[in-house]
Each structure stands twice: as structure tokens, then as C-alpha cells.
Design an enzyme around this catalytic site. Structure first.
Site, PDB file in Angstrom:
ATOM      1  NE  ARG A  15      -2.010  -1.763   3.545  1.00  0.00           N
ATOM      2  CZ  ARG A  15      -2.448  -1.957   4.789  1.00  0.00           C
ATOM      3  NH1 ARG A  15      -3.649  -1.523   5.137  1.00  0.00           N
ATOM      4  NH2 ARG A  15      -1.682  -2.564   5.675  1.00  0.00           N
ATOM      5  CE  LYS A  75       0.416  -2.359   9.634  1.00  0.00           C
ATOM      6  NZ  LYS A  75      -0.736  -2.506  10.555  1.00  0.00           N
ATOM      7  CE1 TYR A  94      -5.565   2.471  10.089  1.00  0.00           C
ATOM      8  CE2 TYR A  94      -4.398   2.029   8.031  1.00  0.00           C
ATOM      9  CZ  TYR A  94      -5.581   2.290   8.720  1.00  0.00           C
ATOM     10  OH  TYR A  94      -6.759   2.375   8.028  1.00  0.00           O
ATOM     11  CG  HIS A  96      -2.436  -1.018  15.043  1.00  0.00           C
ATOM     12  ND1 HIS A  96      -3.796  -0.988  15.280  1.00  0.00           N
ATOM     13  CD2 HIS A  96      -2.279  -0.945  13.702  1.00  0.00           C
ATOM     14  CE1 HIS A  96      -4.436  -0.912  14.128  1.00  0.00           C
ATOM     15  NE2 HIS A  96      -3.543  -0.872  13.153  1.00  0.00           N
ATOM     16  CD  GLU A 118      -3.812   3.136  15.223  1.00  0.00           C
ATOM     17  OE1 GLU A 118      -2.892   2.969  16.031  1.00  0.00           O
ATOM     18  OE2 GLU A 118      -3.643   3.528  14.042  1.00  0.00           O
ATOM     19  CG  ASP A 270      -2.863  -4.513  12.920  1.00  0.00           C
ATOM     20  OD1 ASP A 270      -1.674  -4.839  12.797  1.00  0.00           O
ATOM     21  OD2 ASP A 270      -3.563  -4.142  11.970  1.00  0.00           O
TER      22      ASP A 270
END
Length: 372
Positions: A15, A75, A94, A96, A118, A270
Site C-alpha cells: 500500500r 503501516k 497506523y 497500533h 486507528e 494488530d
């Protein structure tokens, strides 16, 4: 503002943070965009498309980390990337962080302003930047599970749909939110018998209204789950506590009563996973077996379909990227409480309650950081 888009370097992550149409919007707002050469190749977007959209291309990520004020990723930054961050930069992607102590410490040490997709919220109480990837992961989960149920893949040799005279597979989904709803959609479409388990009566009502009698709904208790795991051919973990570690719903002992060769797809990995036996895996080595049960715990499931995922993600993130670029990160967060909820770390301070609690570290209210 100068905005940078590095190529993702996580295992099999294809991505990309911005697509050419997003670049065009930013350029028209008077911003500079620098994209690492090849960043979009995995999603089927070539460098020419970025150049035509008005982006500057660079070889390697160093120029981006050295000069960009805002870095847009997908990510979490990998260890090497975290060493390149600096105090006056804003990182949007993101993270996490709740199950990841090392990343949390590294981002604190960098001094960067880290806004997590998120934990950005919406007027309706949802998570608008997590939702598109939850939809993708939910739709992938039955598809992935069906493959790993095949005998050559290590599963028990069950066809999800069954055939006339032979029952369909039993798919148990833990969680009736976005992931669970989309997993149920695909599971039903593939012909499986689907059960959704949740502790929220409202979530179960929504599932019932959407699917009617086609999907069974069960209120989540320890006793109910202990019985359901015995029946499951495929167990999909779709539990979410926003920003926090996922609760451990499936104990190690429960694996002993599951059918040998059954499959767990833990989409919650995640945030640490909802099974005691879950541990992060990657696309290049996606599964492992514990007590005869196949575990699939890939932390970037949507990266398997990068073109779909990239465009879905950009549809959601672009308004927020524009707000940060147009106003600067401080003013953008001051003027939008929903974007403000995305700030997890700033200037070495943790501003997210779930992240601070997960690691036993002090929490600085975001209002204090922003001078509100």
C-alpha cells in the site's frame, strides 16, 4: 507545507500513503509533495502518475525524512524509519501502539507528533480511518480461512460451502463490528454456516437486521464461547477496543477442544490478538500451528490487496491530510476534536489513555499539549 510519502518497507506491504489524485488536491492547495520512487508500484501506480499529479520524486526515503514536515504512511514506522524521525515532524499513519512497547518508546524518543489513523473518531462514534481497512480485512478473513482449511495448506480438509449431502463449514466470528459484519457477508456468500458472537446487544441487533435468520447471533459469555469453539471449522477474531490491547477471548486451553486442523484467523492481531496463542505473523510466513490448530495472524492483512486497500484508505484520509497541511498540525487538532483523538504521542509525551495504560507510562492530556 512539504509532505512526504515514503515507500512502505514492512514485509509484503504494497500500500502507499497517497495516490496521485490526493497529490493533485494537495498541490492545488499550495503544498509540496515528495514521493519516494516506486512507492506506488505495488498498488499499480507508477512514478509517471505521481509526477503528472505534481509530486517531486526522490530515490530512497532519506530526503523525505530530512525535509518533510508531514509524513503520510500506511503501516507503523519500522525500526529503521523510526531512527530518521525528528522532533518537528508530524507522522500520520497506523501505529497500533498498545501492544508494541518498543515502537512506543522509539516514537517518544523521536519527539515527532504521531497521529494514528486507528484512533481518529467521527460524529457517529465510529473510527473513519480504521473502517476501510477493517472492511477489507473482514472480507479477506473467510477467503483466507477457506484456503488454510484445505488439507495441503495444513487444515482439516473442509470446503467452506460444503456440497449437497455434506454440511457446510461452521464459521464463528468473535465480534459484530465492522470486521465481523464484513466477514459474515463473505462467509455467507461462500456458503458457510455463520455465527456472530458479541457482548453488545445493539451490535447483535444490527447483525440480525442485516442478515435475518441467515446468521445466528449469540451473546458473548465465556460459557457460550467455550461451546462454540468446539463446533468451529473457522474462527475469526474480530474484537476491537479502540486504541487498547484486544481482550484475550480464546484461552490456550480452548484449543484442546477445537477440531484438529481447524483455523483461527485473528484479525485483532494488530492490537495484540484475541487468542492467548496468537502471535504476529507476516505474509511471507503467515501461519503456524499450536495444538493442531492453524493460526493465521498477519498484522497487515489488507496489504495482500494493496490496490483496493490504498484507494479505499485514501478516500477516508484525504480530508484529514488536507486539514493538517492547510492549518498545521496544532491548529488542525485544535479545531477538530475527532482528529484530535488521533494524537497518540507528541514531543515525547503519550497523549492516548489506552496507550499509556497499556505500558504503564504517564499520560499528558492532549488539551495540555495543544494549549487548550
Amino acid at each position: 507545507m512539504r509532505i512526504g510519502v515514503p515507500k512502505e518497507i514492512k514485509d509484503n506491504e504494497y500500500r502507499v500513503g497517497l495516490i496521485p489524485s490526493s497529490v493533485t488536491e494537495l498541490v492545488q492547495h499550495g503544498h509540496e509533495v515528495i514521493v519516494e520512487a516506486g512507492a506506488g508500484n505495488g498498488a499499480g501506480i507508477d512514478d509517471v502518475a505521481y509526477r503528472d499529479a505534481g509530486a517531486e520524486l526522490c530515490e530512497g526515503p532519506d530526503l523525505i525524512f530530512e525535509t518533510a514536515e508531514l509524513i503520510v504512511k500506511v503501516k507503523e514506522p519500522q525500526p529503521l524509519e523510526r531512527t530518521k524521525l525528528r522532533r518537528d515532524q508530524t507522522l500520520f499513519g497506523y501505529f497500533h501502539l498498545a501492544p508494541d512497547a518498543q515502537q512506543t518508546r522509539d516514537l517518544m524518543q523521536s519527539g515527532a507528533n504521531c497521529i494514528a489513523y486507528e484512533t481518529v473518531t467521527s460524529l457517529t462514534g465510529g473510527l473513519p480511518l480504521l473502517t476501510p481497512m477493517s472492511e477489507v480485512a473482514g472480507r479477506l478473513a473467510p477467503q483466507v480461512g477457506a484456503h488454510w482449511l484445505e488439507k495441503p495448506a495444513g487444515g482439516r480438509g473442509v470446503l467452506l460451502a460444503g456440497v449437497p449431502g455434506v454440511p457446510a463449514a461452521e464459521v464463528v466470528i468473535l465480534g459484530g463490528g465492522v470486521v465481523g459484519t464484513h466477514a459474515a457477508t463473505i462467509g455467507l456468500g461462500m456458503g458457510a454456516n455463520v455465527i456472530v458472537v458479541d457482548r453488545s446487544p445493539d451490535a447483535l441487533r444490527k447483525i440480525d437486521l442485516r442478515f435475518g435468520n441467515a446468521v445466528r447471533t449469540i451473546f458473548s459469555t465465556r460459557a457460550a464461547i467455550a461451546e462454540l469453539v468446539k463446533r468451529a471449522d473457522l474462527l475469526i477474531g474480530a474484537v476491537l477496543l479502540p486504541g487498547a490491547k484486544a481482550p484475550k477471548i480464546i484461552s490456550r486451553e480452548m484449543l484442546g477442544v477445537m477440531k484438529p486442523g481447524s483455523v483461527i484467523v485473528d484479525v485483532a492481531i494488530d492490537q495484540g490478538g484475541c487468542c492467548e496463542s496468537s502471535k504476529p505473523t507476516k505474509h511471507s510466513d503467515p501461519t503456524y500451528i499450536v495444538d493442531g490448530i492453524v493460526h493465521y495472524c498477519v498484522t497487515n492483512m489488507p496489504g495482500a490487496v494493496p490496490r483496493t486497500s490504498t484507494f479505499a484508505l485514501n478516500n477516508a484520509t484525504l480530508p484529514f491530510v488536507l486539514a493538517i497541511a492547510d492549518k498545521g498540525w496544532r491548529e488542525a487538532l485544535r479545531s477538530d476534536a475527532h482528529l484530535r483523538a488521533g494524537l497518540n504521542i507528541s514531543d515525547g509525551k503519550i497523549t492516548s489513555l489506552p496507550v499509556g495504560k497499556a505500558h504503564g507510562l504517564p499520560i499528558t492530556p492532549v488539551e495540555e499539549v495543544l494549549g487548550l
